[in-house]
Write a protein that holds these residues in place. Structure first.
Motif, mmCIF file in Angstrom:
data_model
loop_
_atom_site.group_PDB
_atom_site.id
_atom_site.type_symbol
_atom_site.label_atom_id
_atom_site.label_comp_id
_atom_site.label_asym_id
_atom_site.label_seq_id
_atom_site.Cartn_x
_atom_site.Cartn_y
_atom_site.Cartn_z
ATOM 1 N N ARG A 86 0.837 -1.205 0.000
ATOM 2 C CA ARG A 86 0.000 0.000 0.000
ATOM 3 C C ARG A 86 0.871 1.253 0.000
ATOM 4 N NH1 ARG A 86 -4.271 2.234 4.378
ATOM 5 N NH2 ARG A 86 -2.379 2.322 5.586
ATOM 6 N N MET A 87 1.992 1.217 0.740
ATOM 7 C CA MET A 87 2.917 2.348 0.756
ATOM 8 C C MET A 87 3.482 2.593 -0.647
ATOM 9 S SD MET A 87 4.205 4.725 2.640
ATOM 10 C CE MET A 87 3.876 4.166 4.285
ATOM 11 N N MET A 88 3.773 1.497 -1.362
ATOM 12 C CA MET A 88 4.277 1.631 -2.732
ATOM 13 C C MET A 88 3.240 2.300 -3.623
ATOM 14 S SD MET A 88 6.290 -1.958 -3.336
ATOM 15 C CE MET A 88 6.942 -1.445 -4.945
ATOM 16 N N LEU A 89 1.969 1.902 -3.466
ATOM 17 C CA LEU A 89 0.904 2.485 -4.274
ATOM 18 C C LEU A 89 0.596 3.923 -3.866
ATOM 19 C CD1 LEU A 89 -1.397 -0.650 -4.507
ATOM 20 C CD2 LEU A 89 -0.189 0.447 -6.404
ATOM 21 N N CYS A 90 0.998 4.304 -2.668
ATOM 22 C CA CYS A 90 0.860 5.702 -2.248
ATOM 23 C C CYS A 90 2.005 6.542 -2.811
ATOM 24 C CB CYS A 90 0.854 5.812 -0.724
ATOM 25 S SG CYS A 90 -0.677 5.233 0.036
ATOM 26 N N GLY A 91 3.178 5.923 -2.931
ATOM 27 C CA GLY A 91 4.367 6.646 -3.378
ATOM 28 C C GLY A 91 4.474 6.806 -4.878
ATOM 29 N N MET A 92 3.907 5.876 -5.619
ATOM 30 C CA MET A 92 4.009 5.906 -7.081
ATOM 31 C C MET A 92 2.696 5.444 -7.698
ATOM 32 S SD MET A 92 7.758 4.064 -7.417
ATOM 33 C CE MET A 92 7.796 4.025 -9.198
ATOM 34 N N LYS A 93 2.424 5.875 -8.917
ATOM 35 C CA LYS A 93 1.256 5.392 -9.647
ATOM 36 C C LYS A 93 1.516 3.948 -10.059
ATOM 37 C CE LYS A 93 0.022 9.895 -11.505
ATOM 38 N NZ LYS A 93 -0.082 10.717 -12.697
ATOM 39 N N PRO A 94 0.461 3.143 -10.217
ATOM 40 C CA PRO A 94 0.657 1.738 -10.601
ATOM 41 C C PRO A 94 1.514 1.551 -11.848
ATOM 42 C CG PRO A 94 -1.599 2.075 -9.916
ATOM 43 C CD PRO A 94 -0.946 3.436 -9.950
ATOM 44 N N GLU A 95 1.293 2.383 -12.866
ATOM 45 C CA GLU A 95 2.092 2.230 -14.094
ATOM 46 C C GLU A 95 3.557 2.591 -13.867
ATOM 47 O OE1 GLU A 95 -0.127 6.233 -14.575
ATOM 48 O OE2 GLU A 95 -0.583 4.238 -13.825
ATOM 49 N N GLU A 96 3.829 3.496 -12.926
ATOM 50 C CA GLU A 96 5.220 3.847 -12.612
ATOM 51 C C GLU A 96 5.919 2.695 -11.902
ATOM 52 O OE1 GLU A 96 4.766 8.695 -12.033
ATOM 53 O OE2 GLU A 96 4.547 7.386 -10.299
#
Length: 194
Positions: A86-96
């Motif tokens: 979830r932290m990853m999805l907060c930090g970057m957009k899914p495509e990124e």
């Protein structure tokens, strides 16, 4: 398993939302990406993932199916839990995130809180081939397929067409004919591209 919830957004915060579904309030953990998609909406649908542990049952919500799919891929990697994903999805957009993994960009992944060098390398090693097989290169953004497009691609997959081929066919139709909004028509046109 709860596949999705649809209802009124009673409480919205950057990390969570309470969805009233016919008088039952579901407390969902969300990413900033999902929050930005629902912040101006009073109601809607969120795809869900129920994470059960010894101490808690946590429901995660996603504005797009592609975000949920990426979340599930991330937590399948050893050492990456639901909080980190979830932290990853907060930090970057899914495509990124997808692009960084496919390109092997450890520096970009390390820029996310909670992801160190070893975790970034593990993500790349374990997911690069999966994403490559799905043909998620830098020119293909999973979020460019809208919800009707996702439904059309899933319908094609259920007909026995490979997921990557189905997504490419739907993507071509959406780019060539952005005015198509009906599921049946999108499926028909995508079948012509196969």
């Amino acid at each position: 398993m709860i596949a999705f919830v649809r209802g009124n957004f009673v409480q919205k915060q950057p990390a969570r939302v309470v969805v009233d579904v016919n008088g039952v309030g579901y407390d969902l953990q969300i990413s900033l990406h999902t929050y930005s998609s629902i912040v101006n909406k009073e109601s809607g649908q969120l795809f869900t993932y129920l994470h059960i542990t010894e101490n808690a049952h946590t429901l995660f919500g996603f504005a797009e199916m592609t975000e949920k799919d990426l979340f599930l891929q991330l937590i399948s990697v050893s050492g990456v839990g639901t909080s980190t994903a979830r932290m990853m999805l907060c930090g970057m957009k899914p495509e990124e995130i997808t692009r960084a993994i496919v390109q092997g960009n450890t520096k970009q992944l390390e820029s996310i809180k909670g992801i160190g060098r070893k975790s970034a390398e593990r993500l790349i090693v374990e997911l690069r081939d999966k994403f490559g097989k799905q043909n998620l290169d830098t020119s293909f953004s999973t979020t460019t397929i809208n919800s009707v497009g996702v439904d059309a691609a899933n319908a094609l997959v259920s007909l026995g067409i490979a997921k990557a081929n189905a997504e490419q066919a739907v993507q071509k139709v959406i780019i060539a004919n952005p005015e198509i909004i009906e599921l049946q028509e999108l499926i028909k046109q995508a079948l012509k591209n196969l």
